[in-house]
Design a protein around this motif. Structure first.
Motif, PDB file in Angstrom:
ATOM      1  N   ALA A  41       0.823  -1.210   0.000  1.00  0.00           N
ATOM      2  CA  ALA A  41       0.000   0.000   0.000  1.00  0.00           C
ATOM      3  C   ALA A  41       0.854   1.256   0.000  1.00  0.00           C
ATOM      4  O   ALA A  41       0.539   2.244  -0.683  1.00  0.00           O
ATOM      5  CB  ALA A  41      -0.939  -0.009   1.206  1.00  0.00           C
ATOM      6  N   VAL A  42       1.951   1.249   0.759  1.00  0.00           N
ATOM      7  CA  VAL A  42       2.837   2.411   0.805  1.00  0.00           C
ATOM      8  C   VAL A  42       3.511   2.638  -0.551  1.00  0.00           C
ATOM      9  O   VAL A  42       3.620   3.766  -1.038  1.00  0.00           O
ATOM     10  CB  VAL A  42       3.885   2.238   1.917  1.00  0.00           C
ATOM     11  CG1 VAL A  42       4.943   3.336   1.844  1.00  0.00           C
ATOM     12  CG2 VAL A  42       3.214   2.243   3.278  1.00  0.00           C
ATOM     13  N   ALA A  43       3.964   1.547  -1.178  1.00  0.00           N
ATOM     14  CA  ALA A  43       4.622   1.674  -2.480  1.00  0.00           C
ATOM     15  C   ALA A  43       3.658   2.168  -3.553  1.00  0.00           C
ATOM     16  O   ALA A  43       4.066   2.828  -4.512  1.00  0.00           O
ATOM     17  CB  ALA A  43       5.221   0.335  -2.893  1.00  0.00           C
ATOM     18  N   ASP A  44       2.363   1.864  -3.395  1.00  0.00           N
ATOM     19  CA  ASP A  44       1.375   2.282  -4.383  1.00  0.00           C
ATOM     20  C   ASP A  44       1.070   3.774  -4.298  1.00  0.00           C
ATOM     21  O   ASP A  44       0.467   4.339  -5.213  1.00  0.00           O
ATOM     22  CB  ASP A  44       0.092   1.478  -4.182  1.00  0.00           C
ATOM     23  CG  ASP A  44      -0.814   1.528  -5.407  1.00  0.00           C
ATOM     24  OD1 ASP A  44      -0.332   1.941  -6.473  1.00  0.00           O
ATOM     25  OD2 ASP A  44      -1.992   1.157  -5.294  1.00  0.00           O
ATOM     26  N   VAL A  45       1.481   4.428  -3.208  1.00  0.00           N
ATOM     27  CA  VAL A  45       1.215   5.866  -3.040  1.00  0.00           C
ATOM     28  C   VAL A  45       2.263   6.715  -3.745  1.00  0.00           C
ATOM     29  O   VAL A  45       1.950   7.668  -4.454  1.00  0.00           O
ATOM     30  CB  VAL A  45       1.146   6.220  -1.542  1.00  0.00           C
ATOM     31  CG1 VAL A  45       0.999   7.727  -1.363  1.00  0.00           C
ATOM     32  CG2 VAL A  45      -0.019   5.495  -0.885  1.00  0.00           C
ATOM     33  N   GLY A  46       3.550   6.370  -3.575  1.00  0.00           N
ATOM     34  CA  GLY A  46       4.620   7.181  -4.150  1.00  0.00           C
ATOM     35  C   GLY A  46       4.930   8.406  -3.325  1.00  0.00           C
ATOM     36  O   GLY A  46       5.017   9.523  -3.845  1.00  0.00           O
ATOM     37  N   MET A  47       5.108   8.224  -1.997  1.00  0.00           N
ATOM     38  CA  MET A  47       5.327   9.359  -1.104  1.00  0.00           C
ATOM     39  C   MET A  47       6.627  10.099  -1.408  1.00  0.00           C
ATOM     40  O   MET A  47       6.676  11.327  -1.391  1.00  0.00           O
ATOM     41  CB  MET A  47       5.333   8.878   0.344  1.00  0.00           C
ATOM     42  CG  MET A  47       4.027   8.260   0.796  1.00  0.00           C
ATOM     43  SD  MET A  47       4.104   7.695   2.500  1.00  0.00           S
ATOM     44  CE  MET A  47       2.437   7.035   2.724  1.00  0.00           C
ATOM     45  N   ALA A  48       7.688   9.351  -1.668  1.00  0.00           N
ATOM     46  CA  ALA A  48       8.967   9.994  -1.956  1.00  0.00           C
ATOM     47  C   ALA A  48       8.913  10.789  -3.259  1.00  0.00           C
ATOM     48  O   ALA A  48       9.551  11.840  -3.395  1.00  0.00           O
ATOM     49  CB  ALA A  48      10.081   8.952  -2.015  1.00  0.00           C
ATOM     50  N   GLU A  49       8.119  10.318  -4.222  1.00  0.00           N
ATOM     51  CA  GLU A  49       8.001  11.017  -5.494  1.00  0.00           C
ATOM     52  C   GLU A  49       7.289  12.360  -5.314  1.00  0.00           C
ATOM     53  O   GLU A  49       7.610  13.333  -5.999  1.00  0.00           O
ATOM     54  CB  GLU A  49       7.252  10.144  -6.496  1.00  0.00           C
ATOM     55  CG  GLU A  49       7.086  10.752  -7.871  1.00  0.00           C
ATOM     56  CD  GLU A  49       8.388  10.939  -8.619  1.00  0.00           C
ATOM     57  OE1 GLU A  49       8.380  11.631  -9.650  1.00  0.00           O
ATOM     58  OE2 GLU A  49       9.423  10.408  -8.156  1.00  0.00           O
ATOM     59  N   VAL A  50       6.324  12.429  -4.395  1.00  0.00           N
ATOM     60  CA  VAL A  50       5.639  13.697  -4.132  1.00  0.00           C
ATOM     61  C   VAL A  50       6.627  14.741  -3.637  1.00  0.00           C
ATOM     62  O   VAL A  50       6.643  15.885  -4.102  1.00  0.00           O
ATOM     63  CB  VAL A  50       4.511  13.482  -3.104  1.00  0.00           C
ATOM     64  CG1 VAL A  50       3.904  14.816  -2.690  1.00  0.00           C
ATOM     65  CG2 VAL A  50       3.433  12.580  -3.680  1.00  0.00           C
ATOM     66  N   ARG A  51       7.470  14.353  -2.702  1.00  0.00           N
ATOM     67  CA  ARG A  51       8.453  15.296  -2.170  1.00  0.00           C
ATOM     68  C   ARG A  51       9.467  15.710  -3.225  1.00  0.00           C
ATOM     69  O   ARG A  51       9.851  16.874  -3.315  1.00  0.00           O
ATOM     70  CB  ARG A  51       9.149  14.666  -0.966  1.00  0.00           C
ATOM     71  CG  ARG A  51      10.270  15.523  -0.406  1.00  0.00           C
ATOM     72  CD  ARG A  51      10.865  14.895   0.831  1.00  0.00           C
ATOM     73  NE  ARG A  51      12.127  15.521   1.167  1.00  0.00           N
ATOM     74  CZ  ARG A  51      12.874  15.177   2.213  1.00  0.00           C
ATOM     75  NH1 ARG A  51      12.462  14.219   3.017  1.00  0.00           N
ATOM     76  NH2 ARG A  51      14.018  15.778   2.449  1.00  0.00           N
ATOM     77  N   ARG A  52       9.903  14.760  -4.046  1.00  0.00           N
ATOM     78  CA  ARG A  52      10.880  15.086  -5.080  1.00  0.00           C
ATOM     79  C   ARG A  52      10.310  16.079  -6.086  1.00  0.00           C
ATOM     80  O   ARG A  52      10.978  17.053  -6.484  1.00  0.00           O
ATOM     81  CB  ARG A  52      11.307  13.802  -5.801  1.00  0.00           C
ATOM     82  CG  ARG A  52      12.447  14.002  -6.795  1.00  0.00           C
ATOM     83  CD  ARG A  52      12.589  12.819  -7.711  1.00  0.00           C
ATOM     84  NE  ARG A  52      11.477  12.727  -8.637  1.00  0.00           N
ATOM     85  CZ  ARG A  52      11.399  13.413  -9.764  1.00  0.00           C
ATOM     86  NH1 ARG A  52      12.349  14.263 -10.104  1.00  0.00           N
ATOM     87  NH2 ARG A  52      10.361  13.255 -10.583  1.00  0.00           N
ATOM     88  N   GLN A  53       9.064  15.860  -6.503  1.00  0.00           N
ATOM     89  CA  GLN A  53       8.453  16.768  -7.463  1.00  0.00           C
ATOM     90  C   GLN A  53       8.215  18.151  -6.864  1.00  0.00           C
ATOM     91  O   GLN A  53       8.418  19.167  -7.530  1.00  0.00           O
ATOM     92  CB  GLN A  53       7.143  16.171  -7.974  1.00  0.00           C
ATOM     93  CG  GLN A  53       7.310  14.931  -8.825  1.00  0.00           C
ATOM     94  CD  GLN A  53       5.987  14.406  -9.352  1.00  0.00           C
ATOM     95  OE1 GLN A  53       4.966  15.072  -9.276  1.00  0.00           O
ATOM     96  NE2 GLN A  53       6.005  13.188  -9.882  1.00  0.00           N
TER      97      GLN A  53
END
Length: 451
Positions: free
Chosen positions: A325-337
């Motif tokens: 479930a965590v990998a399906d969110v992409g939390m790190a990608e939000v911060r990077r963008q």
């Protein structure tokens, strides 16, 4: 304001052009493996000379830098690769450059000058598993005026499956300049990504003085301090049934490996199923990436200050119950963008400390709870009586934190938000599993060169 920005387009090559694209990527892999074999042979020879007490000035030189690798390649390419002229020189330079970077990162990781997770010694790239990619930095690299074709060195003019107008407008106005182009095969399709230098002039914010806190989660993709909730589409979960069926189908086919581990020629049905599986994964990743881009673009264009948490995503992925479930969110990608887009728009990104108790703190009176179970989705303050959704309470605390928070990480679009400045060396001294399993002679031989 000049920023580095990439534009990625899907290609629609002819069969002959697709073969040429694959040939360039294969040439890059060949150069990488050839250079790695050369480096390992030189290290072995140097170790043997050191054991024989050969003077230091007479020891064999190891081609460690890109310049040395290219010089060695140009001296022997006619003998080891008589077909080298079929591809652009940039293809071979791509492989050698990747090897030089890998060796440099490994050496820096060994001597402690590189922070973050330990980097292992480079490995040979497999023809079946290595990604097909090639980078061009010189030669004819342009976007055609019809906005439906691109031109690359030795590959010629290739039609694109989508319009290139977003990049073409910058090139026509003189506000953009192409620095390099990278081709890549992904999900059954060819893509080209142009790394460009863009003059950004869209720095007008809808609410330049507004602050928004963003609490990322699994049930909801994001909860804003304004009370808005962004639903989590859960793209991977929606495609899980199809992914499982294709994975089982692929396991039943005759693949490139037999049950006893020996190699064989894979069947046509195995290749067909593998393509379908890759396309499904690519579709899931593309939908997730599109949703995240829409969210981060809207936040960066609306609010002058965006506050997020420094989440330990790697630690979350260690939990087998939450990892998918965590990998399906992409939390790190939000911060990077957000780190890039807030700078483009003239705003700022504030990252709260990892141990800041945003969920346990009352956004009304500031009281902090000793414990707050993950199952408690409603925050109830015993001091002031505030009852609020747990995620919205955390988002409000993040927004309030920006008032006295001076650290701003969104200074560039480079490596400002990766692990280079925040890595923690593991208890084993930073050695990867590969280094721990090396024979004593091999380990000492490599260690002497890394120092």
């Amino acid at each position: 304001m000049k920023v580095a920005q990439a534009y990625r387009f899907a290609l629609d090559p002819t069969p002959a052009q697709a073969t040429a694209l694959a040939s360039h990527c294969g040439a890059a892999r060949f150069a990488f493996n050839w250079g790695l074999a050369l480096v390992k042979d030189a290290l072995d020879q140097r170790a043997a000379e050191q054991s024989s007490e050969v003077p230091e000035e007479l020891l064999t030189e190891v081609p460690w830098s890109l310049y040395a690798l290219r010089r060695a390649w140009n001296a022997t390419k006619g003998r080891i690769a008589p077909w080298w002229a079929d591809n652009s020189k940039e293809a071979y330079n791509t492989g050698l450059d990747a090897l030089a970077r890998a060796l440099k990162n490994w050496a820096a990781s060994r001597n402690g000058s590189r922070k973050g997770n330990p980097v292992g010694f480079p490995r040979f790239k497999s023809k079946h598993r290595a990604a097909l990619s090639c980078r061009f930095t010189t030669g004819t690299i342009r976007v055609e005026a019809d906005r439906r074709h691109v031109t690359l060195p030795r590959l010629g003019t290739i039609r694109t499956a989508e319009s290139t107008r977003k990049l073409a407008r910058h090139l026509e106005r003189g506000t953009g300049r192409i620095l390099s182009a990278t081709i890549r095969f992904e999900g059954g399709r060819w893509f080209v990504a142009f790394t460009c230098q863009i003059d950004r002039d869209d720095r007008a914010l809808a609410q330049p003085n507004a602050v928004v806190g963003v609490d990322l989660g699994v049930r909801a993709l994001a909860v804003l301090s304004t009370g808005e909730t962004v639903d989590n589409p859960k793209h991977h979960r929606a495609a899980l049934r199809r992914l499982r069926r294709l994975s089982k189908e692929l396991a039943r086919r005759a693949g490139p490996r037999t049950p006893d581990g020996s190699s064989r020629e894979a069947s046509k049905r195995w290749h067909k199923t593998k393509v379908h599986l890759g396309k499904t994964h690519a579709r899931v990743a593309g939908r997730r990436r599109d949703g995240l881009h829409q969210l981060t673009t809207r936040l960066a264009a609306t609010y002058g200050t965006v506050v997020v948490e420094d989440l330990d995503v790697a630690g979350m992925l260690a939990n087998r119950r939450l990892a998918r479930a965590v990998a399906d969110v992409g939390m790190a990608e939000v911060r990077r963008q957000l780190a890039c887009k807030t700078v483009w728009r003239g705003g700022r990104l504030v990252v709260a400390d990892r141990w800041y108790p945003s969920s346990k703190t009352c956004s009304g009176c500031g009281a902090v709870k000793a414990k707050l179970a993950l199952s408690e989705r409603t925050y109830a303050c015993t001091a002031c009586g505030l009852v609020l959704d747990r995620d919205e309470n955390a988002a409000r605390n993040l927004a309030a934190l920006a008032a006295g928070y001076e650290h701003d990480v969104a200074q560039s679009c480079g490596e400002t938000v990766n692990a280079r400045g925040a890595g923690v060396r593991p208890a084993d001294g930073g050695r990867s599993a590969e280094k721990r399993e090396l024979p004593p002679g091999e380990r000492s031989r490599r260690k002497s060169w890394a120092a």
